[in-house]
Motif scaffolding. Structure first.
Motif, short mmCIF file in Angstrom:
data_model
loop_
_atom_site.label_atom_id
_atom_site.label_comp_id
_atom_site.label_asym_id
_atom_site.label_seq_id
_atom_site.Cartn_x
_atom_site.Cartn_y
_atom_site.Cartn_z
N ASN A 95 -22.01 84.36 -1.82
CA ASN A 95 -23.42 84.09 -1.52
C ASN A 95 -23.63 84.06 0.00
O ASN A 95 -23.04 83.23 0.70
N ASN A 96 -24.41 85.00 0.49
CA ASN A 96 -24.76 85.04 1.92
C ASN A 96 -26.27 84.87 2.12
O ASN A 96 -26.81 85.26 3.16
N SER A 97 -26.95 84.32 1.11
CA SER A 97 -28.40 84.16 1.26
C SER A 97 -28.70 83.19 2.39
O SER A 97 -27.90 82.28 2.68
N THR A 98 -29.86 83.35 3.01
CA THR A 98 -30.20 82.52 4.17
C THR A 98 -30.13 81.03 3.81
O THR A 98 -29.55 80.23 4.55
N SER A 99 -30.69 80.66 2.67
CA SER A 99 -30.70 79.23 2.33
C SER A 99 -29.27 78.74 2.13
O SER A 99 -28.91 77.63 2.56
N TYR A 100 -28.43 79.57 1.51
CA TYR A 100 -27.04 79.13 1.28
C TYR A 100 -26.26 79.03 2.60
O TYR A 100 -25.49 78.09 2.81
N VAL A 101 -26.47 79.99 3.51
CA VAL A 101 -25.76 79.96 4.80
C VAL A 101 -26.13 78.68 5.56
O VAL A 101 -25.26 77.97 6.08
N ARG A 102 -27.41 78.38 5.56
CA ARG A 102 -27.88 77.20 6.32
C ARG A 102 -27.32 75.91 5.70
O ARG A 102 -26.84 75.03 6.41
N GLN A 103 -27.35 75.86 4.38
CA GLN A 103 -26.84 74.67 3.69
C GLN A 103 -25.32 74.54 3.92
O GLN A 103 -24.81 73.45 4.16
N SER A 104 -24.60 75.67 3.91
CA SER A 104 -23.15 75.63 4.11
C SER A 104 -22.82 75.15 5.51
O SER A 104 -21.89 74.36 5.71
N CYS A 105 -23.58 75.64 6.50
CA CYS A 105 -23.32 75.28 7.89
C CYS A 105 -23.51 73.76 8.08
O CYS A 105 -22.67 73.10 8.70
N GLU A 106 -24.59 73.23 7.50
CA GLU A 106 -24.82 71.78 7.61
C GLU A 106 -23.65 71.02 6.99
O GLU A 106 -23.16 70.02 7.54
N GLY A 107 -23.19 71.48 5.82
CA GLY A 107 -22.08 70.82 5.14
C GLY A 107 -20.81 70.86 5.97
O GLY A 107 -20.09 69.85 6.10
N SER A 108 -20.51 72.01 6.57
CA SER A 108 -19.28 72.14 7.38
C SER A 108 -19.35 71.24 8.61
O SER A 108 -18.38 70.56 8.95
#
Ligand code: NAP
Length: 327
Positions: free
Chosen positions: A95-108
């Motif tokens: 999943n490289n969708s914008t919402s997923y990338v943003r959510q992943s970055c916050e989590g990391s």
């Protein structure tokens, strides 16, 4: 520890540390021992730690976050997004969708306990989203100060060039070692041409090139290698001849097989920074010394020629895993 420039604005230790095995994939783990390995690595001058949100998931980033909080060590953290897994399951989605990338970055950022990720990789390219769209999302994260640089894993040359046209790519991370040399055809030359660093993952062939696996090797429960074609019982016997060639030259060079395999990668270019993975102090200390082993062009040629004459049985991933590479 010697340093290398991955790209113009990122200088790191010539050898980094792969942290994945501290959470899963290669048999049992022990957080206390892993924390000692992280600490010793930093003491020895290794300042480039490689993780991903999917390792564990999310145990690996939490472990590194704990280490950073406890030690205050000044290290560069590279992490990745894009592989979505449930704990203890290998089945995954990309999943490289914008919402997923943003959510992943916050989590990391939260798990690592840092304000900015030094190098943020697309772990696998999501064919449902053009790379340009993913890059625009990542450029947004750079503008917001959440990530400093962008990397790509397992991309083909075309994807790399398209991505680099949107924003400079700092590094490509793909499997590369004496038994996995596919990147030499197009990707590595493109990295050289564009001034992009290259980070070989599984530089020890997931441990195989060190010669430690026997023909009838029984992998401990949950060891991912048991599912990989090159580690199948029918394949190990033939593939072991590659490890034997490495062991013979290592003896001549008065080093270990692991050190020779890493020294060969270091000899392939100054922009190359391998990230051998280990959860054990003794392997860490051995691997760090690989930067002292110098292989001449002739020695590299002899090694390459000897291995070229041997068959390599099996792809590096299962058919499902191979779908995500060279994308
Ligand atoms: N981008 C991607 O898709 C991707 C995929 C895979 C890995 N990676 C990254 O690359 C890093 C390195 O790759 P990797 O861990 O898969 O493979 P690797 O570094 O080729 O091999 C790791 C294995 O080799 C063993 N080992 C390490 N040093 C050794 C030595 N001196 N003698 C004998 N055995 C030794 C380790 O043992 P112990 O486990 O017992 O310490 C481990 O089982 C990972 O940690 C991860 O951060 C990225």
């Amino acid at each position: 520890m010697k340093k290398r420039k991955l790209c113009a604005d990122l200088e790191v230790s010539a050898i980094g540390l792969g942290c994945m095995g501290m959470s899963e994939f290669y048999g049992p783990t022990d957080d206390d021992e892993s924390l000692r390995v992280l600490s010793r690595a930093a003491d020895m001058g290794i300042d480039f730690f490689d993780t991903a949100d999917t390792y564990g998931p999310h145990h690996n980033e939490e472990l590194i976050g704990k280490f950073i909080r406890q030690s205050g060590a000044n290290i560069k953290v590279a992490t990745k997004f894009g592989i979505v897994r449930k704990p203890r399951e290998y089945t995954r989605e990309i999943n490289n969708s914008t919402s997923y990338v943003r959510q992943s970055c916050e989590g990391s950022l939260r798990r690592l306990g840092i304000e900015q990720i030094d190098l943020y990789y697309v772990h696998r390219v999501d064919l449902n989203h053009p790379i340009e769209e993913t890059m625009e999302t990542l450029v947004g994260l750079i503008r917001e100060g959440k990530i400093a640089r962008i990397g790509l894993c397992e991309v083909n040359e075309e994807t790399l060039r398209r991505a680099h046209a949107v924003h400079p790519i700092t590094a490509v991370q793909t499997e590369y070692s004496l038994w996995s040399r596919g990147v030499e055809d197009n990707v590595l030359p493109a990295c050289r041409e564009l001034g992009i660093g290259f980070v070989p993952y599984s530089p020890l062939g997931r441990g195989f090139l060190t010669g430690r696996f026997q023909v009838d090797e029984e992998f401990e429960g949950g060891d991912f290698r048991a599912s990989l074609p090159r580690f199948a019982h029918g394949a190990i016997g033939t593939n072991r001849r590659i490890a034997d060639v490495i062991a013979t030259m290592a003896q001549e060079k008065n080093c270990t097989s692991a050190q020779l395999a890493l020294a060969w990668l270091l000899a392939q270019g100054d922009h190359i920074v391998p990230i051998p993975g280990t959860k054990r102090l003794k392997y860490l200390e051995e691997n760090v010394l690989a930067s002292e082993v110098i292989l001449s062009k002739d020695e590299c040629g002899v090694l390459e020629m000897a291995i070229k004459q041997l068959p390599i049985i099996g792809e590096r991933y299962t058919p499902e895993g191979m779908k995500g590479v060279n994308a």
